[in-house]
Design an enzyme around this catalytic site. Sequence first.
Site, short mmCIF file in Angstrom:
data_model
loop_
_atom_site.label_atom_id
_atom_site.label_comp_id
_atom_site.label_asym_id
_atom_site.label_seq_id
_atom_site.Cartn_x
_atom_site.Cartn_y
_atom_site.Cartn_z
N CYS A 108 121.11 29.73 84.83
CA CYS A 108 122.00 30.76 83.80
C CYS A 108 122.20 31.98 84.98
CB CYS A 108 121.51 31.29 82.55
SG CYS A 108 119.85 32.19 82.82
N HIS A 127 110.42 31.41 85.28
CA HIS A 127 109.36 30.12 85.00
C HIS A 127 109.81 28.94 85.55
CE1 HIS A 127 107.30 32.36 81.23
NE2 HIS A 127 106.86 32.56 82.51
N GLU A 131 108.73 37.88 77.97
CA GLU A 131 110.10 38.47 77.56
C GLU A 131 109.62 39.34 76.13
OE1 GLU A 131 114.12 37.37 75.27
OE2 GLU A 131 113.64 35.93 76.98
N CYS A 183 120.65 34.46 73.94
CA CYS A 183 121.37 34.52 74.82
C CYS A 183 122.73 33.49 74.80
CB CYS A 183 121.02 34.06 76.11
SG CYS A 183 121.80 33.89 77.72
N ASN A 198 112.56 28.27 77.40
CA ASN A 198 114.22 27.81 77.22
C ASN A 198 113.90 26.01 77.63
OD1 ASN A 198 115.73 27.16 79.83
ND2 ASN A 198 114.53 29.00 80.25
N SER A 217 116.17 27.90 84.24
CA SER A 217 115.31 28.35 85.49
C SER A 217 115.39 27.34 86.44
CB SER A 217 114.03 28.84 85.19
OG SER A 217 114.07 29.90 84.43
#
Length: 670
Positions: free
Chosen positions: A12, A39, A123, A187, A217, A258
């Site tokens: 992303c 990650h 986070e 996001c 994610n 990621s």
Amino acid sequence: MEVIQAEKAGFCFGVKRALDRAERTVQNSATVSFGPLIHNQQVVDRLEKQGVRVIEAVDKVKPGETMIIRSHGVPPEIYQMAKERGIKVEDATCPFVQKAQKLAAEASLKSQVIVVGNKHHPEVQGILGWAGGNAFAIEKLEEAQELPFYQHLSVLAQTTQLHANFQRIVDELRHHTQELTVYNTICNATEERQTVARELAGKVDVMIVVGGKNSANTRKLASICSEQTQTYLIETEEELNENWFKGIQKAGLTAGASTPDWIIEEVKKKMSEIEEKDLVTQNDAEMNSNELSLENWADHMLKLHRGAVVTGTVVKMTHDEVYVDLGWKSEGVIELKELSAATITDPSEVVAIGDKIKTVVLRVENQEGNPVLSKRRVDEELASERLEQLAESKQELQAKVTGVVKGGLLVDVGMRGFVPASQIQIGYVADLKQFLGQTLRLRVIEFDPQRRKVVLSQKAILAEEQENNRKRIFETLQEGEIVTGTVQRLADFGAFIDIGGVDGLLHISEMSYSRIKHPSEIVKVGDEVEVQVLKVDREHSKISLGLKQLKKSPWESASEKYAVGTLVTGKVVRLVPFGAFVQLEDGIDGLIHISQLSEKRVAKVEDVVKVGDMVQAKVIECKPEEKRISLSIREAITEAQVAQEKEMLESQPDIPEVTIGDAFKKDSDQ
């Protein structure tokens, strides 16, 4: 089996931004990452090879190292600790996370803050840090149901949170407060990926999700897909199991935010190989079930079999297939993807009618009765032997760039090769597309023939040449020598000049005889300049350069222009407690001591003059050899007054002289 890749998959914006910053920073200084940058262990390992060390505490930063803030962000106390220790910080926090941190900090001033997310995730821990000590995290509806009543609540989401889960918890929180403020900090890219993955999973028989198993994610993507179909979460292509695809018609592929493109490509390639193996198995079954005449069976056995390498002539081409005359009962057919390791759009990019080519048989007959061939696999086999030798010898090869992916470049070396962005050239590369179609000088730095994986580097060759060139320059360069170079970059203290592969420092004090505030007043990046070598420090590999030395020093004629007693006019350029400096010309400043500013006693210099004033003063001392000129306004005023009085006297009419005798005579005559 058909392999379908999700349209939205892989890096992303926030992750790519963090990775770009890390690679750019490590080019200029020793670098550490506060926690894993992202990650994905494969990416973290690759960064470590480039010099980015992972730390978990600020006191682990060594002197001179730059500390990168991971993409997940950190609490504010980390920034404070770094500031107190004088550590340079490069903030790679995802902009979406930064927004959540800011909203949390603002909300904490007027309400109780709740973050919907995994309280152990970095986070979430960072956002809680910005929200103050009373904030807390929940992730399940049951946790929300157990909460007491609050006068005012503010709720935020972990950026990778499932929207449906966030909405359920928000709906529940409305029953636990008089006033609820909702900040949807999920996001956009995360939502897009989840939506696309959900849709794809509903169309396929099995779903492969690629990414770090510690990535929130990625795990959520796998969870979404598993609601629709059988789903497997893997980190690399090595984890793929052929049994997962038995009897499968369609397989879906997606990846977490990621996951770099090169890992996705490797997984897709492995899945495609499994697909091709299935086709071969099907063909074998078809051959066994077909009732062939003895003549045809002999024809098959004598001339063609799966894996046979055969040579033929190209006799026909369509937009996506090539037909080859093998001297058999029917022409062989090569699909576009089996023509070349490079990505092509038309067969004419590789072959022409009449060309003799070597191919390998994938299937003896397809449904139309044509042998299915591959030119790519023969080329890859030949290339594999060559690449293995090149990997051992470190010999240079050249290859054309055939594609651009987020993590680097694809090149054609007989098979598909990968050049990481960090291995293209010395220094950070901002735009990878500029290399598309170019031919690079490369060296094999990693080769796995079993996985058909080849990683190459142009940077290794350039760095080696640069080092050899650097040694040559330091051996031959002499102080006082005049050389030509190109301005590479500017800093507040000077400019770095490339003098043939080695950077020398042109300090700001050596640019001009006049005082300048910034190097950009004299040079700009890209300028070609002629400079003089002032010092060569071979022990520390440093070169000092000078520009003003190539011009005549204004001090050479100062004794004539500014002789003692000369009245001069200049501009006040600097004030100090003991006086004012006046610029007489570029490169020459004179000092008016505080005692010489006025005929009266002066308490402060700024009571008499200010920067920018034009003043007239008298030279009372001139020592060019010491680059020193002393001036006096007081003496200039005194001299001006004397000159004015003299002028007044000279301007009065003449009075005749009369003696005493003449006066008596005049009286007696009367």
